[in-house]
Design an enzyme around this catalytic site. Structure first.
Site, PDB file in Angstrom:
ATOM      1  N   ALA A  70      32.525  32.918  62.064  1.00  0.00           N
ATOM      2  CA  ALA A  70      32.025  31.517  62.558  1.00  0.00           C
ATOM      3  C   ALA A  70      33.302  30.187  62.332  1.00  0.00           C
ATOM      4  O   ALA A  70      34.128  30.602  61.454  1.00  0.00           O
ATOM      5  CB  ALA A  70      30.955  30.812  61.560  1.00  0.00           C
ATOM      6  N   GLY A  74      33.367  30.447  65.712  1.00  0.00           N
ATOM      7  CA  GLY A  74      33.090  31.199  66.773  1.00  0.00           C
ATOM      8  C   GLY A  74      34.563  31.151  67.826  1.00  0.00           C
ATOM      9  O   GLY A  74      34.174  31.736  68.765  1.00  0.00           O
ATOM     10  N   GLY A  75      35.172  30.206  67.597  1.00  0.00           N
ATOM     11  CA  GLY A  75      36.419  29.909  68.682  1.00  0.00           C
ATOM     12  C   GLY A  75      36.980  31.112  68.748  1.00  0.00           C
ATOM     13  O   GLY A  75      37.581  31.255  69.925  1.00  0.00           O
ATOM     14  N   CYS A 129      43.873  28.291  57.641  1.00  0.00           N
ATOM     15  CA  CYS A 129      44.265  27.194  57.921  1.00  0.00           C
ATOM     16  C   CYS A 129      44.802  26.564  56.796  1.00  0.00           C
ATOM     17  O   CYS A 129      44.493  24.965  56.676  1.00  0.00           O
ATOM     18  CB  CYS A 129      43.239  26.467  58.631  1.00  0.00           C
ATOM     19  SG  CYS A 129      41.748  26.620  58.035  1.00  0.00           S
TER      20      CYS A 129
END
Length: 339
Positions: A143, A145-146, A267
């Site tokens: 998730a 989902g990119g 990230c």
């Protein structure tokens, strides 16, 4: 002119007020120590949302005539050079140097979106994974989902499992897939809600490629925590994240076939959640070796600011002015047959 300047200052001031001071103070101390001189320019971008840029990943399953020429007219250009070790022709991502956001497309049941808005650096883990047609692929923490969508822009896996443990995020993942992937292909995708730490034991040596885009202390969103108490709690729990990340990685290694590849990404800029986790897995799993990514690093250095001094199997994208991509840490490992 003066009115627009006034509005711009007001907009900047409004965004500036949203910065969570307790998080900024914590980052200031940690990242000054870890990044040195690079931190001040990174901080300037992270704390200035009006400088942020957004990329467009075009959806090969929903072609839009004229979109690419329209993007070119607006100053957009391809994000990745053809010289990259792995760059499928079907993967088309556009960026521009100036800040700003292209209009988002709303989810409409039964209608595929034409593009996905994202931070261009988030495609680097997908490019590092080098998925080929017919391979069995696991996106362990999928998730929203990119990256799953991006993998399907690159190739058609034989078996594709998109896993998300959190119930709310799992629904978000399902909606993303529904928005971008046509029915015949959706039937080949398995969306699961398993604890990622257990998948390796449940499906040992099943996958050719595994992506672990791990839960992490997301630097961009944490800086703008609306609730200071929640921010303090997050910072207190931050040290526990590296333990979870290590367990997810260990599970991913078990799920890999010998000869298979694993990409780990976050990230965050945090060393404890990035290179320290990879070093720990390399020292504790004798059947895993690092994979050289220096060719990829050279290829993307034109559009992305990379931290110097990292190991050859890893890269860290630092947000910079005009190149406000990241933070994004990427490391690549390979499973070898036990000797």
């Amino acid at each position: 002119f003066f009115l627009s300047l006034k509005l711009e200052k007001k907009r900047k001031g409004k965004l500036q007020k949203q910065i969570c001071q307790v998080v900024l103070d914590h980052f200031e101390k940690q990242y000054t120590a870890e990044l040195g001189d690079a931190w001040s320019s990174v901080r300037d971008v992270l704390t200035s949302p009006w400088r942020w840029q957004h990329a467009l990943l075009l959806n090969r399953f929903s072609p839009c005539p004229g979109l690419e020429s329209s993007l070119a007219e607006q100053g957009y250009h391809p994000a990745f050079p053809a010289a990259l070790p792995y760059l499928p022709a079907a993967l088309r991502c556009y960026i521009r140097r100036t800040p700003g956001r292209f209009p988002a497309q709303k989810h409409q049941p039964g209608k595929l979106k034409e593009y996905y808005l994202l931070n261009a650096a988030s495609l680097l883990p997908v490019l590092a994974l080098e998925v080929k047609d017919g391979e069995d692929v696991l996106d362990l923490c999928a998730a929203p989902g990119g990256k799953s969508v991006a993998i399907l822009q690159c190739a058609c896996p034989g078996h594709f499992q998109c896993n998300e443990y959190d119930d709310l995020r799992s629904r978000w993942l399902e909606q993303t897939i529904e928005s971008f992937i046509p029915d015949p292909l959706i039937n080949l995708i398995m969306v699961s809600k398993l604890d990622g730490r257990q998948i390796g034991d449940l499906q040992p040596e099943f996958y050719d490629k595994v992506l672990v885009d791990a839960p992490c202390s997301n630097d961009r969103s944490w800086l703008f925590s609306a609730d200071p108490q929640q921010a303090v709690l997050r910072l207190m729990q931050r040290e526990e994240l590296s333990s979870l990340q290590f367990q997810l990685l260990r599970s991913a290694v078990k799920a890999l076939r010998p000869g298979g590849s694993l990409v780990y990404s976050t990230c965050t800029l945090s060393k404890a959640e990035n290179s320290d986790v990879i070093d720990l897995i390399l020292s504790s799993c004798r059947n895993v070796v690092p994979v050289d990514m220096s060719g990829m690093a050279r290829g993307v250095s034109q559009e992305f600011t990379l931290l110097s001094g990292t190991q050859r199997h890893e890269l860290l994208v630092l947000p910079g002015k005009g190149r406000a991509w990241g933070p994004m840490y990427v490391a690549k490992l390979k499973k070898v047959s036990p000797t």
